[in-house]
Design a protein around this motif. Structure first.
Motif, PDB file in Angstrom:
ATOM      1  N   PHE A   1       0.872  -1.166   0.000  1.00 21.28           N
ATOM      2  CA  PHE A   1       0.000   0.000   0.000  1.00 21.28           C
ATOM      3  C   PHE A   1       0.907   1.213   0.000  1.00 21.28           C
ATOM      4  O   PHE A   1       1.857   1.272   0.778  1.00 21.28           O
ATOM      5  N   LYS A   2       0.624   2.153  -0.893  1.00 18.37           N
ATOM      6  CA  LYS A   2       1.464   3.335  -0.988  1.00 18.37           C
ATOM      7  C   LYS A   2       0.615   4.570  -1.154  1.00 18.37           C
ATOM      8  O   LYS A   2      -0.578   4.487  -1.472  1.00 18.37           O
ATOM      9  N   ALA A   3       1.251   5.716  -0.943  1.00 20.16           N
ATOM     10  CA  ALA A   3       0.600   7.005  -1.131  1.00 20.16           C
ATOM     11  C   ALA A   3       1.660   8.008  -1.559  1.00 20.16           C
ATOM     12  O   ALA A   3       2.828   7.887  -1.180  1.00 20.16           O
ATOM     13  N   PHE A   4       1.243   8.978  -2.331  1.00 21.33           N
ATOM     14  CA  PHE A   4       2.120  10.050  -2.773  1.00 21.33           C
ATOM     15  C   PHE A   4       1.611  11.355  -2.187  1.00 21.33           C
ATOM     16  O   PHE A   4       0.410  11.632  -2.246  1.00 21.33           O
ATOM     17  N   LYS A   5       2.527  12.162  -1.641  1.00 22.04           N
ATOM     18  CA  LYS A   5       2.104  13.488  -1.194  1.00 22.04           C
ATOM     19  C   LYS A   5       1.596  14.271  -2.395  1.00 22.04           C
ATOM     20  O   LYS A   5       0.659  15.039  -2.297  1.00 22.04           O
ATOM     21  N   ASN A   6       2.241  14.061  -3.544  1.00 25.99           N
ATOM     22  CA  ASN A   6       1.845  14.703  -4.788  1.00 25.99           C
ATOM     23  C   ASN A   6       1.481  13.603  -5.780  1.00 25.99           C
ATOM     24  O   ASN A   6       2.352  13.017  -6.409  1.00 25.99           O
ATOM     25  N   ILE A   7       0.195  13.312  -5.907  1.00 30.59           N
ATOM     26  CA  ILE A   7      -0.260  12.223  -6.768  1.00 30.59           C
ATOM     27  C   ILE A   7       0.143  12.437  -8.222  1.00 30.59           C
ATOM     28  O   ILE A   7       0.249  11.487  -8.988  1.00 30.59           O
ATOM     29  N   ASP A   8       0.437  13.687  -8.610  1.00 33.79           N
ATOM     30  CA  ASP A   8       0.890  13.941  -9.970  1.00 33.79           C
ATOM     31  C   ASP A   8       2.249  13.317 -10.246  1.00 33.79           C
ATOM     32  O   ASP A   8       2.669  13.232 -11.400  1.00 33.79           O
ATOM     33  N   GLN A   9       2.947  12.864  -9.209  1.00 31.52           N
ATOM     34  CA  GLN A   9       4.252  12.212  -9.378  1.00 31.52           C
ATOM     35  C   GLN A   9       4.142  10.690  -9.421  1.00 31.52           C
ATOM     36  O   GLN A   9       5.157  10.000  -9.389  1.00 31.52           O
ATOM     37  N   LEU A  10       2.940  10.169  -9.524  1.00 33.54           N
ATOM     38  CA  LEU A  10       2.743   8.718  -9.558  1.00 33.54           C
ATOM     39  C   LEU A  10       3.618   8.060 -10.618  1.00 33.54           C
ATOM     40  O   LEU A  10       4.221   7.015 -10.372  1.00 33.54           O
ATOM     41  N   PHE A  11       3.724   8.651 -11.796  1.00 29.84           N
ATOM     42  CA  PHE A  11       4.503   8.076 -12.881  1.00 29.84           C
ATOM     43  C   PHE A  11       5.735   8.910 -13.210  1.00 29.84           C
ATOM     44  O   PHE A  11       6.299   8.796 -14.302  1.00 29.84           O
ATOM     45  N   ALA A  12       6.154   9.745 -12.262  1.00 26.83           N
ATOM     46  CA  ALA A  12       7.323  10.592 -12.500  1.00 26.83           C
ATOM     47  C   ALA A  12       8.576   9.748 -12.655  1.00 26.83           C
ATOM     48  O   ALA A  12       8.711   8.687 -12.058  1.00 26.83           O
ATOM     49  N   SER A  13       9.493  10.243 -13.476  1.00 26.40           N
ATOM     50  CA  SER A  13      10.756   9.511 -13.663  1.00 26.40           C
ATOM     51  C   SER A  13      11.927  10.336 -13.172  1.00 26.40           C
ATOM     52  O   SER A  13      11.811  11.486 -12.860  1.00 26.40           O
TER      53      SER A  13
END
Length: 139
Positions: A127-139
């Motif tokens: 289970f994970k979470a991103f403070k900034n969901i826009d970085q889900l697929f960031a490289s």
């Protein structure tokens, strides 16, 4: 392309023990079922447990950011708040974590909170979470 919920089927030896785990520990709503399988609403996705005699899970891992991440594994991305609520619930239930609740990739693209544990059949869950969901697929 419009996104739809995913479907995942996993093998288990002890259907009733796993059924109780997904229902009572993770709070997943049970759907259709038969003698040897059961559907769950796994955070908006369809998870099907299939009873399989003689199933033997394999434990392998891959190094990621200083941790041995179990593969294969599955799970979901939660909101930051929901991830923290789940982490606290699991701690209170004395969950044996494969990887304790932690932050990964701190200060980098894709910084995330993550935790890993196994279900009763040793299927690895993340289970994970991103403070900034826009970085889900960031490289």
């Amino acid at each position: 392309m419009k996104t739809q919920p995913f479907h995942l089927a996993i093998p288990v030896k002890d259907l009733e023990t796993c059924r109780a785990f997904y229902r009572d520990v993770l709070g997943c709503e049970e759907g259709r079922c038969a003698t040897h399988w059961v559907d769950f609403n796994f955070f908006g996705h369809q998870l099907v447990l299939h009873q399989k005699e003689g199933f033997i899970p394999q434990k392998i891992s891959n190094p990621v950011d200083g941790h041995e991440v179990p593969v294969p594994h599955f799970g979901v991305v939660l909101t930051w708040e929901d991830w923290h609520l789940l982490a606290e619930k699991l701690k209170k239930l004395n969950t044996q974590f494969v990887i304790e609740p932690t932050l990964r990739f701190q200060g980098q693209a894709g910084e995330q909170a993550t935790l890993f544990f196994n279900d009763p059949e040793e299927n690895a869950l993340e289970f994970k979470a991103f403070k900034n969901i826009d970085q889900l697929f960031a490289s």
